[in-house]
Motif scaffolding. Structure first.
Motif, PDB file in Angstrom:
ATOM      1  N   ARG A 115       0.835  -1.206   0.000  1.00 15.14           N
ATOM      2  CA  ARG A 115       0.000   0.000   0.000  1.00 15.14           C
ATOM      3  C   ARG A 115       0.869   1.255   0.000  1.00 15.14           C
ATOM      4  N   GLY A 116       0.485   2.225  -0.839  1.00 20.05           N
ATOM      5  CA  GLY A 116       1.267   3.449  -0.945  1.00 20.05           C
ATOM      6  C   GLY A 116       1.219   4.286   0.314  1.00 20.05           C
ATOM      7  N   VAL A 117       0.003   4.473   0.870  1.00 16.75           N
ATOM      8  CA  VAL A 117      -0.151   5.270   2.100  1.00 16.75           C
ATOM      9  C   VAL A 117      -0.690   4.363   3.193  1.00 16.75           C
ATOM     10  N   ARG A 118       0.097   4.139   4.236  1.00 17.07           N
ATOM     11  CA  ARG A 118      -0.340   3.239   5.315  1.00 17.07           C
ATOM     12  C   ARG A 118      -0.771   4.031   6.537  1.00 17.07           C
ATOM     13  N   LYS A 119      -1.477   3.335   7.421  1.00 14.19           N
ATOM     14  CA  LYS A 119      -2.002   4.004   8.623  1.00 14.19           C
ATOM     15  C   LYS A 119      -0.888   4.644   9.437  1.00 14.19           C
ATOM     16  N   ALA A 120       0.183   3.882   9.634  1.00 15.26           N
ATOM     17  CA  ALA A 120       1.292   4.387  10.450  1.00 15.26           C
ATOM     18  C   ALA A 120       1.892   5.638   9.809  1.00 15.26           C
ATOM     19  N   ASP A 121       1.905   5.646   8.454  1.00 19.31           N
ATOM     20  CA  ASP A 121       2.415   6.819   7.740  1.00 19.31           C
ATOM     21  C   ASP A 121       1.617   8.053   8.125  1.00 19.31           C
ATOM     22  N   ARG A 122       0.290   7.888   8.110  1.00 15.27           N
ATOM     23  CA  ARG A 122      -0.583   9.053   8.312  1.00 15.27           C
ATOM     24  C   ARG A 122      -0.277   9.746   9.627  1.00 15.27           C
ATOM     25  N   ALA A 123      -0.068   8.966  10.681  1.00 14.58           N
ATOM     26  CA  ALA A 123       0.222   9.558  11.988  1.00 14.58           C
ATOM     27  C   ALA A 123       1.518  10.375  11.906  1.00 14.58           C
ATOM     28  N   LEU A 124       2.522   9.781  11.254  1.00 19.64           N
ATOM     29  CA  LEU A 124       3.809  10.467  11.108  1.00 19.64           C
ATOM     30  C   LEU A 124       3.649  11.749  10.294  1.00 19.64           C
ATOM     31  N   PHE A 125       2.890  11.652   9.184  1.00 19.98           N
ATOM     32  CA  PHE A 125       2.707  12.815   8.304  1.00 19.98           C
ATOM     33  C   PHE A 125       2.011  13.945   9.069  1.00 19.98           C
ATOM     34  N   ARG A 126       0.969  13.565   9.854  1.00 17.12           N
ATOM     35  CA  ARG A 126       0.252  14.594  10.626  1.00 17.12           C
ATOM     36  C   ARG A 126       1.202  15.327  11.549  1.00 17.12           C
ATOM     37  N   GLU A 127       2.027  14.529  12.234  1.00 18.93           N
ATOM     38  CA  GLU A 127       2.956  15.106  13.198  1.00 18.93           C
ATOM     39  C   GLU A 127       3.932  16.060  12.484  1.00 18.93           C
ATOM     40  N   LYS A 128       4.481  15.590  11.359  1.00 20.68           N
ATOM     41  CA  LYS A 128       5.463  16.407  10.635  1.00 20.68           C
ATOM     42  C   LYS A 128       4.808  17.674  10.087  1.00 20.68           C
TER      43      LYS A 128
END
Lengths: 264, 300
Positions: A117-130
């Motif tokens: 998957r291109g965008v994973r759940k764990a990614d989203r949390a990191l992206f939000r934080e950044k």
């Protein structure tokens, strides 16, 4: 971190409009350096940055990054080492992809891309934080198309994307020159914050002498395809615009410093 | 229009719909106008005809057709990226070359599949439906599966790199993606779908003909644009379904045109290419004309 040796680059070699853009440029970038690169139009500063990034092959010389000789590596392969931000704020992001997709694309820099998957759940949390560090409210707009954002917002995203996977060297090519003055200052502050907090080795090309003096620990001046000045540490810290102009004329500059370089 | 003509048009719409998805992938996603499809559709048909008439499974025929289509697309991609030939010209070269190859594959310009077991026969036998109903249903299911697979793919890491390559090649290169490989792969995937569609077209029509691919790209573009106009293209998933349904609308519209009878003048199948070309011109320019009209009104 980067070792460029006798790098020579021609444009249109062998034709009437042949240009010698880089003449045997040698420069060693040490780990942790934040180098500002200045010079008048056509001095070769952007060409040098592009040569490091592998946008085109060089005629002579060698380039190594992190003790790896990358002289013959294509651009996409060198990307594993380099984070890049361009002058045009539209160049750094995909307009039709969403914000989270753009960040996901950047989070796989230098890694194999497969059928996960291109965008994973764990990614989203990191992206939000950044994204929340930018203070632009983009963390609540993860699924908005990036094309909807302003140039400044997109450049801020590009800064984030260039550093999402820690680059060996961050290459900034006049990345605030196309922004309005207020946004340019914001992006420059963001740059300084990111470079300091992550201790990134950075090369920043700029037209703006004040910017070149204010930021970084080392200043390199290009003129007619050569490095004519390389100051660091105390000497760099004590440098003023007037000193810089004097040094420029002393070292063979022909006085064609634009208003933009002084005032920009 | 009779019900029979309508189900026939819907069937065609779904069969060609898989081709339209391939065209969507190159034209819209990769921003690569690819005319290879005029050659890879009959390529799929030719392979399917040869495989079936030599007694093999019609499903195997589709798989082999897709594989050959992938190779054909790769050739176009390589001509464009590695040999620096303009994308349009590169695809025309492959298309022309395929004309000869398709005749070589069949050994003659056309091959009939009359009396042979096709996927439709097998599905009709399995479901107990009449062939005239089984065909649109089967192809509809296959079209939807193609949409779902493509939708899944475009959300993977690799698929997102394909999207980005069409959207902003400099950015994705700086993110470490070899755009040459992505283009070769993407155009290959597109033509795999087109050739698979060709294999099904041959089975649906009962014959493969070397000239059946003429105008495929125009029909594909018309379908993509009709789909976008009618169903919208807000998200990738929606745009993919719009492309498939656009294909159905396109074929139904053509069936309607053919059934029209205006006194002495009636539309014949040979007029279809002209009508399609006009349709594409209209669809491509409509947004601009609309904008201009609105602009004038706003300043009047």
């Amino acid at each position: 971190m980067i070792r460029a040796r006798h790098v020579t680059k021609f444009f249109n070699r062998g034709e009437v409009n042949e240009v010698l853009a880089l003449r045997e440029v040698s420069l060693t970038v040490n780990e942790g350096d934040f180098i500002t690169v200045i010079g008048s139009n056509g001095a070769g500063k952007s060409t040098f940055l592009n040569a490091l990034a592998g946008v085109f092959p060089i005629e002579e010389g060698s380039i190594s990054v992190a003790d790896q000789d990358v002289t013959t590596w294509p651009e996409h392969r060198r990307a594993a080492f380099l984070g890049r931000v361009f002058q045009d704020p539209l160049l750094g992001t995909c307009p039709h992809a969403t914000i989270e997709q753009n960040l996901a694309l950047a989070s796989r820099r230098g890694k194999r891309r497969g059928l996960k998957r291109g965008v994973r759940k764990a990614d989203r949390a990191l992206f939000r934080e950044k994204l929340s560090m930018l203070g632009l409210g983009l963390e609540d707009r993860l699924t908005d198309a990036t094309g909807l954002l302003s140039g400044g917002q997109r450049q801020a995203m590009t800064m984030l994307m260039a550093t999402l996977v820690r680059p060996k060297v961050l290459l900034l090519d006049e990345h605030t020159a196309a922004l309005d003055p207020k946004t340019a200052v914001q992006i420059m502050q963001l740059t300084d914050e990111l470079v300091r907090s992550e201790r990134l080795t950075t090369l920043m090309v700029t037209h703006n002498m004040a910017q070149a003096i204010e930021y970084g620990n080392r200043l390199v001046m290009f003129h007619q395809g050569r490095v004519i000045l390389d100051v660091s540490g105390e000497e760099k810290a004590g440098l003023g615009i007037q000193d810089l102009l004097e040094r420029f004329h002393e070292l063979g500059g022909d006085g064609c410093v634009s208003d933009r370089a002084l005032l920009g | 229009m009779t019900l029979y003509a309508l189900t026939g048009a819907v069937e065609q719409g779904f069969v060609y719909g898989i081709m339209v998805l391939g065209v969507y992938l190159t034209f819209r996603v990769l921003d690569f106008p690819d005319l290879t499809v005029d050659g890879s559709l009959p390529l799929g048909a030719a392979i399917s005809a040869v495989v079936i008439s030599s007694g093999h499974s019609p499903w195997l025929a589709c798989v082999l057709a897709a594989g050959a289509g992938f190779l054909a697309g790769m050739v176009t991609g390589i001509l464009n990226t590695k040999l620096k030939i303009l994308h349009l010209l590169a695809s025309i070269l492959t298309m022309i070359a395929l004309y000869s190859i398709n005749i070589r594959i069949m050994g003659r310009p056309n091959t009939s599949l009359l009396g042979q077991q096709t996927v439709v026969d097998q599905f009709a036998g399995l479901s107990g439906l009449a062939p005239s109903l089984a065909a649109p249903l089967l192809f509809g299911i296959m079209g939807c599966i193609a949409v779902l697979v493509l939708f899944w793919f475009l959300r993977t890491e690799l698929g997102m790199a394909v999207l980005a390559t069409g959207d902003n090649p400099r950015m994705i290169t700086a993110q470490g993606v070899n755009t040459h490989n992505v283009i070769i792969f993407g155009v290959g995937l597109s033509n795999a779908m087109v050739a698979c569609s060709g294999a099904l077209v041959a089975q649906s029509q009962g014959a493969a003909d070397v000239n059946m691919g003429v105008g495929t790209i125009v029909a594909g573009l018309a379908s993509v644009i009709i789909g976008e106009t009618v169903f919208g293209d807000r998200s990738v998933g929606r745009a993919l379904f719009a492309a498939l349904l656009g294909s159905v609308l396109y074929r139904v519209a053509i069936a309607l045109a053919l059934s029209m009878d205006l006194g002495i003048f009636s539309v014949t199948p040979s007029d279809l290419k002209l009508i399609t070309a006009l349709l594409v011109v209209l669809a491509l320019t409509a947004p601009r004309i609309k904008k201009r009209l609105l602009f004038k009104r706003g300043h009047a």
